[in-house]
Write an enzyme that holds these catalytic residues in place. Structure first.
Site, PDB file in Angstrom:
ATOM      1  N   THR A  36       1.770   1.808  -3.451  1.00 20.92           N
ATOM      2  CA  THR A  36       0.698   2.381  -4.220  1.00 20.92           C
ATOM      3  C   THR A  36       0.754   4.004  -4.286  1.00 20.92           C
ATOM      4  O   THR A  36       0.543   4.397  -5.032  1.00 20.92           O
ATOM      5  CB  THR A  36      -0.610   1.675  -3.763  1.00 20.92           C
ATOM      6  OG1 THR A  36      -0.637   0.282  -3.970  1.00 20.92           O
ATOM      7  CG2 THR A  36      -1.812   2.070  -4.687  1.00 20.92           C
TER       8      THR A  36
ATOM      9  N   ASP B 130       0.781  -1.192   0.145  1.00 18.71           N
ATOM     10  CA  ASP B 130       0.141   0.181  -0.059  1.00 18.71           C
ATOM     11  C   ASP B 130       0.838   1.190   0.144  1.00 18.71           C
ATOM     12  O   ASP B 130       0.711   2.231  -0.730  1.00 18.71           O
ATOM     13  CB  ASP B 130      -0.762   0.039   1.350  1.00 18.71           C
ATOM     14  CG  ASP B 130      -1.996  -0.829   1.139  1.00 18.71           C
ATOM     15  OD1 ASP B 130      -2.148  -1.446   0.005  1.00 18.71           O
ATOM     16  OD2 ASP B 130      -2.595  -1.099   2.138  1.00 18.71           O
ATOM     17  N   VAL B 131       2.030   1.125   0.676  1.00 22.28           N
ATOM     18  CA  VAL B 131       2.966   2.483   0.709  1.00 22.28           C
ATOM     19  C   VAL B 131       3.437   2.649  -0.641  1.00 22.28           C
ATOM     20  O   VAL B 131       3.496   3.765  -1.222  1.00 22.28           O
ATOM     21  CB  VAL B 131       3.974   2.131   1.587  1.00 22.28           C
ATOM     22  CG1 VAL B 131       5.141   3.247   1.388  1.00 22.28           C
ATOM     23  CG2 VAL B 131       3.535   2.067   3.270  1.00 22.28           C
TER      24      VAL B 131
ATOM     25  N   ASP C 146       3.430  -2.009  -6.907  1.00 27.56           N
ATOM     26  CA  ASP C 146       2.709  -2.408  -5.382  1.00 27.56           C
ATOM     27  C   ASP C 146       2.060  -3.809  -5.933  1.00 27.56           C
ATOM     28  O   ASP C 146       2.230  -4.651  -5.020  1.00 27.56           O
ATOM     29  CB  ASP C 146       1.567  -1.520  -5.189  1.00 27.56           C
ATOM     30  CG  ASP C 146       0.740  -1.107  -6.395  1.00 27.56           C
ATOM     31  OD1 ASP C 146       0.953  -1.630  -7.592  1.00 27.56           O
ATOM     32  OD2 ASP C 146      -0.250  -0.239  -6.461  1.00 27.56           O
ATOM     33  N   GLY C 147       1.581  -3.985  -6.935  1.00 26.27           N
ATOM     34  CA  GLY C 147       1.021  -5.256  -7.123  1.00 26.27           C
ATOM     35  C   GLY C 147       2.266  -6.348  -7.447  1.00 26.27           C
ATOM     36  O   GLY C 147       1.937  -7.498  -6.789  1.00 26.27           O
TER      37      GLY C 147
ATOM     38  N   ASP D 224      -4.766   4.100  -9.728  1.00 29.74           N
ATOM     39  CA  ASP D 224      -4.614   4.058 -10.951  1.00 29.74           C
ATOM     40  C   ASP D 224      -5.609   5.104 -11.764  1.00 29.74           C
ATOM     41  O   ASP D 224      -5.015   5.892 -12.732  1.00 29.74           O
ATOM     42  CB  ASP D 224      -4.869   2.805 -11.555  1.00 29.74           C
ATOM     43  CG  ASP D 224      -3.816   1.719 -11.311  1.00 29.74           C
ATOM     44  OD1 ASP D 224      -2.757   2.030 -10.810  1.00 29.74           O
ATOM     45  OD2 ASP D 224      -4.130   0.610 -11.521  1.00 29.74           O
TER      46      ASP D 224
ATOM     47  N   ASP E 222      -5.342   0.145  -5.326  1.00 25.56           N
ATOM     48  CA  ASP E 222      -4.238   0.234  -6.729  1.00 25.56           C
ATOM     49  C   ASP E 222      -5.152   0.787  -7.701  1.00 25.56           C
ATOM     50  O   ASP E 222      -4.822   1.555  -8.358  1.00 25.56           O
ATOM     51  CB  ASP E 222      -4.033  -0.912  -6.861  1.00 25.56           C
ATOM     52  CG  ASP E 222      -3.059  -1.301  -8.186  1.00 25.56           C
ATOM     53  OD1 ASP E 222      -2.128  -0.325  -8.228  1.00 25.56           O
ATOM     54  OD2 ASP E 222      -3.494  -1.930  -9.217  1.00 25.56           O
TER      55      ASP E 222
ATOM     56  N   THR F 248      -4.298  -8.513  -1.072  1.00 27.98           N
ATOM     57  CA  THR F 248      -5.369  -8.333  -0.510  1.00 27.98           C
ATOM     58  C   THR F 248      -6.223  -7.596  -1.315  1.00 27.98           C
ATOM     59  O   THR F 248      -6.173  -6.889  -2.387  1.00 27.98           O
ATOM     60  CB  THR F 248      -5.123  -7.361   0.707  1.00 27.98           C
ATOM     61  OG1 THR F 248      -4.819  -6.145   0.235  1.00 27.98           O
ATOM     62  CG2 THR F 248      -4.057  -7.943   1.711  1.00 27.98           C
TER      63      THR F 248
ATOM     64  N   ASP G 113       3.746   2.379 -10.090  1.00 27.54           N
ATOM     65  CA  ASP G 113       2.083   2.275 -10.099  1.00 27.54           C
ATOM     66  C   ASP G 113       2.241   0.585 -10.201  1.00 27.54           C
ATOM     67  O   ASP G 113       1.337  -0.064  -9.513  1.00 27.54           O
ATOM     68  CB  ASP G 113       1.403   2.727 -10.942  1.00 27.54           C
ATOM     69  CG  ASP G 113       0.090   2.420 -11.407  1.00 27.54           C
ATOM     70  OD1 ASP G 113      -0.665   2.399 -10.201  1.00 27.54           O
ATOM     71  OD2 ASP G 113      -0.252   1.432 -12.106  1.00 27.54           O
TER      72      ASP G 113
END
Length: 221
Positions: A55, A52-53, A93-94, A115, A111, A104, A90
């Site tokens: 993202t 999350d950070v 994160d994934g 985006d 995300d 999660t 971007d």
């Protein structure tokens, strides 16, 4: 301390599983893009940086591009570089989530939201440099319609991604970065290059939407 993370092949296999079985190796854009993403994400994964950070970092970087565009002249070259970095960030994160087993549902929602914010920011950057507002607005409408259609199709049973169109995220990032770079290199004709970038985004968005709807109709009827 170094931790074990997924190798490139393991990451691509896991990505494929999470995206309806689509093999990214079959795409000349998605495969190479994910290879770069894996290489850059590996240090973050080993350091256990929360996805999350990463993202939120990508969203903040994209906003920086607009500020650079407001400075004009050669600063737009740096804005183009920042757009590229934002697109890469971007995707990190994934990758970090997949490589560390921390995927999660909340992360997926966050995300997607970031985006879309970044997509708008990219079009704003083109507008600041001189692109027609109508072109930027139309590109945004097409983009959001495509993503909404994909989300609705996924919600009622179609595999996520399932369809890889010409207008996927890497393509959008590359197009904006490329035309901003040209605008920065040739500041006297910056608005011309920004306009081309916006209209190119419109064309790509229109084709991508048609591609998506054709496949969605075939799969859901």
């Amino acid at each position: 301390m170094s931790r074990s993370v997924l190798s490139r092949e393991e990451y691509l296999d896991r990505w494929s599983t999470l995206h309806g079985g689509y093999d990214p190796r079959t795409s000349r854009i998605v495969g190479p893009w994910l290879t770069v993403v894996h290489a850059v994400a590996t240090p973050f994964a080993r350091l256990r940086v929360p996805p999350d950070v990463v993202t939120l970092l990508g969203g903040l970087v994209s906003v920086l591009a607009v500020w650079l565009c407001t400075l004009g002249d050669r600063w737009v070259i740096l804005a183009a570089v920042v757009v590229g970095l934002s697109g890469l960030t971007d995707s990190l994160d994934g990758a970090v989530a997949v490589m560390t087993g921390r995927e999660t549902r909340w992360g997926a929602v966050l995300d997607s939201v970031v985006d879309r914010v970044s997509d708008v920011v990219f079009l704003v950057a083109l507008w600041v440099v001189g692109a027609p507002p109508v072109a930027c607005l139309l590109a945004g409408v097409l983009l959001f319609t495509q993503e909404y259609a994909r989300a609705r199709a996924t919600a009622i049973g179609m595999d996520d991604v399932g369809v890889v169109t010409i207008g996927e995220r890497p393509t959008r990032v590359i197009v904006v970065a490329m035309f901003l770079l040209a605008a920065g290199i040739y500041p006297a004709s910056a608005s011309f290059w920004a306009s081309l970038g916006a209209w190119a985004s419109v064309g790509i968005g229109a084709v991508a939407l048609v591609q998506l709807l054709i496949v969605v109709r075939r799969r859901l009827t």
